[in-house]
Write a protein that holds these residues in place. Structure first.
Motif, PDB file in Angstrom:
ATOM      1  N   ASP A  45      58.004 136.967 -27.829  1.00  0.00           N
ATOM      2  CA  ASP A  45      57.851 135.528 -28.049  1.00  0.00           C
ATOM      3  C   ASP A  45      56.679 134.980 -27.250  1.00  0.00           C
ATOM      4  OD1 ASP A  45      60.011 135.488 -29.781  1.00  0.00           O
ATOM      5  OD2 ASP A  45      61.431 134.807 -28.248  1.00  0.00           O
ATOM      6  N   TRP A  46      56.511 135.451 -26.024  1.00  0.00           N
ATOM      7  CA  TRP A  46      55.381 135.013 -25.190  1.00  0.00           C
ATOM      8  C   TRP A  46      54.062 135.463 -25.814  1.00  0.00           C
ATOM      9  CZ3 TRP A  46      51.517 137.446 -22.325  1.00  0.00           C
ATOM     10  CH2 TRP A  46      50.792 136.611 -21.462  1.00  0.00           C
ATOM     11  N   LEU A  47      54.008 136.716 -26.258  1.00  0.00           N
ATOM     12  CA  LEU A  47      52.788 137.225 -26.882  1.00  0.00           C
ATOM     13  C   LEU A  47      52.457 136.444 -28.149  1.00  0.00           C
ATOM     14  CD1 LEU A  47      53.387 141.041 -26.368  1.00  0.00           C
ATOM     15  CD2 LEU A  47      51.552 139.679 -25.339  1.00  0.00           C
ATOM     16  N   ALA A  48      53.461 136.143 -28.967  1.00  0.00           N
ATOM     17  CA  ALA A  48      53.223 135.350 -30.175  1.00  0.00           C
ATOM     18  C   ALA A  48      52.679 133.975 -29.807  1.00  0.00           C
ATOM     19  CB  ALA A  48      54.517 135.219 -30.979  1.00  0.00           C
ATOM     20  N   HIS A  49      53.208 133.376 -28.744  1.00  0.00           N
ATOM     21  CA  HIS A  49      52.735 132.069 -28.280  1.00  0.00           C
ATOM     22  C   HIS A  49      51.267 132.147 -27.833  1.00  0.00           C
ATOM     23  CE1 HIS A  49      52.745 128.214 -26.211  1.00  0.00           C
ATOM     24  NE2 HIS A  49      52.282 128.835 -25.142  1.00  0.00           N
ATOM     25  N   VAL A  50      50.935 133.164 -27.064  1.00  0.00           N
ATOM     26  CA  VAL A  50      49.565 133.324 -26.559  1.00  0.00           C
ATOM     27  C   VAL A  50      48.589 133.521 -27.716  1.00  0.00           C
ATOM     28  CG1 VAL A  50      48.048 134.856 -25.224  1.00  0.00           C
ATOM     29  CG2 VAL A  50      50.256 134.161 -24.285  1.00  0.00           C
ATOM     30  N   VAL A  51      48.946 134.359 -28.670  1.00  0.00           N
ATOM     31  CA  VAL A  51      48.069 134.606 -29.816  1.00  0.00           C
ATOM     32  C   VAL A  51      47.923 133.339 -30.649  1.00  0.00           C
ATOM     33  CG1 VAL A  51      47.816 135.903 -31.973  1.00  0.00           C
ATOM     34  CG2 VAL A  51      48.495 137.085 -29.877  1.00  0.00           C
ATOM     35  N   SER A  52      49.022 132.626 -30.872  1.00  0.00           N
ATOM     36  CA  SER A  52      48.954 131.376 -31.638  1.00  0.00           C
ATOM     37  C   SER A  52      48.054 130.350 -30.964  1.00  0.00           C
ATOM     38  CB  SER A  52      50.354 130.788 -31.819  1.00  0.00           C
ATOM     39  OG  SER A  52      51.107 131.587 -32.676  1.00  0.00           O
ATOM     40  N   ASP A  56      44.705 128.747 -32.524  1.00  0.00           N
ATOM     41  CA  ASP A  56      44.590 127.289 -32.637  1.00  0.00           C
ATOM     42  C   ASP A  56      43.333 126.743 -31.964  1.00  0.00           C
ATOM     43  OD1 ASP A  56      46.962 127.280 -34.026  1.00  0.00           O
ATOM     44  OD2 ASP A  56      48.176 126.568 -32.335  1.00  0.00           O
ATOM     45  N   HIS A  57      42.800 127.460 -30.991  1.00  0.00           N
ATOM     46  CA  HIS A  57      41.633 126.987 -30.244  1.00  0.00           C
ATOM     47  C   HIS A  57      40.381 127.814 -30.519  1.00  0.00           C
ATOM     48  CE1 HIS A  57      45.031 125.234 -28.012  1.00  0.00           C
ATOM     49  NE2 HIS A  57      44.206 124.205 -27.941  1.00  0.00           N
ATOM     50  N   THR A  58      40.345 128.469 -31.682  1.00  0.00           N
ATOM     51  CA  THR A  58      39.211 129.294 -32.074  1.00  0.00           C
ATOM     52  C   THR A  58      38.583 128.722 -33.338  1.00  0.00           C
ATOM     53  OG1 THR A  58      40.211 131.276 -31.121  1.00  0.00           O
ATOM     54  CG2 THR A  58      38.526 131.628 -32.784  1.00  0.00           C
ATOM     55  N   ASP A  59      37.263 128.750 -33.394  1.00  0.00           N
ATOM     56  CA  ASP A  59      36.544 128.312 -34.590  1.00  0.00           C
ATOM     57  C   ASP A  59      36.702 129.393 -35.657  1.00  0.00           C
ATOM     58  OD1 ASP A  59      34.832 127.455 -36.553  1.00  0.00           O
ATOM     59  OD2 ASP A  59      33.029 127.526 -35.300  1.00  0.00           O
TER      60      ASP A  59
END
Length: 75
Positions: A45-52, A56-59
């Motif tokens: 769940d933490w890894l999914a959060h970090v990747v999301s 979300d903050h990538t062009d």
């Protein structure tokens, strides 16, 4: 669905797929500690959060992505 067929527990998280990778052992220990420190019960769940958050903050215009055509254009 009858009451006896319902499963107890947390609600579903929607459509998801497994993504697997290997990480150096010392970093795995740090990941576990970070997940717990940030209140996550499961490392995945933490890894999914970090990747999301990263997505979300990538062009995303930097990558080619095929868009779905509207139904009117597809036929």
């Amino acid at each position: 669905m009858t009451a006896s067929n319902r499963r107890a527990g947390r609600p579903g998280k929607g459509d998801r797929r497994v993504v697997a990778f290997r990480l150096a052992t010392p970093k795995v220990d740090i990941v576990r500690e970070l997940a717990v420190a940030e209140g996550f019960e499961h490392v995945s769940d933490w890894l999914a959060h970090v990747v999301s958050e990263r997505i979300d903050h990538t062009d995303l215009s930097k990558i080619k992505r095929q868009e779905e055509l509207p139904i009117s254009m597809a036929s």
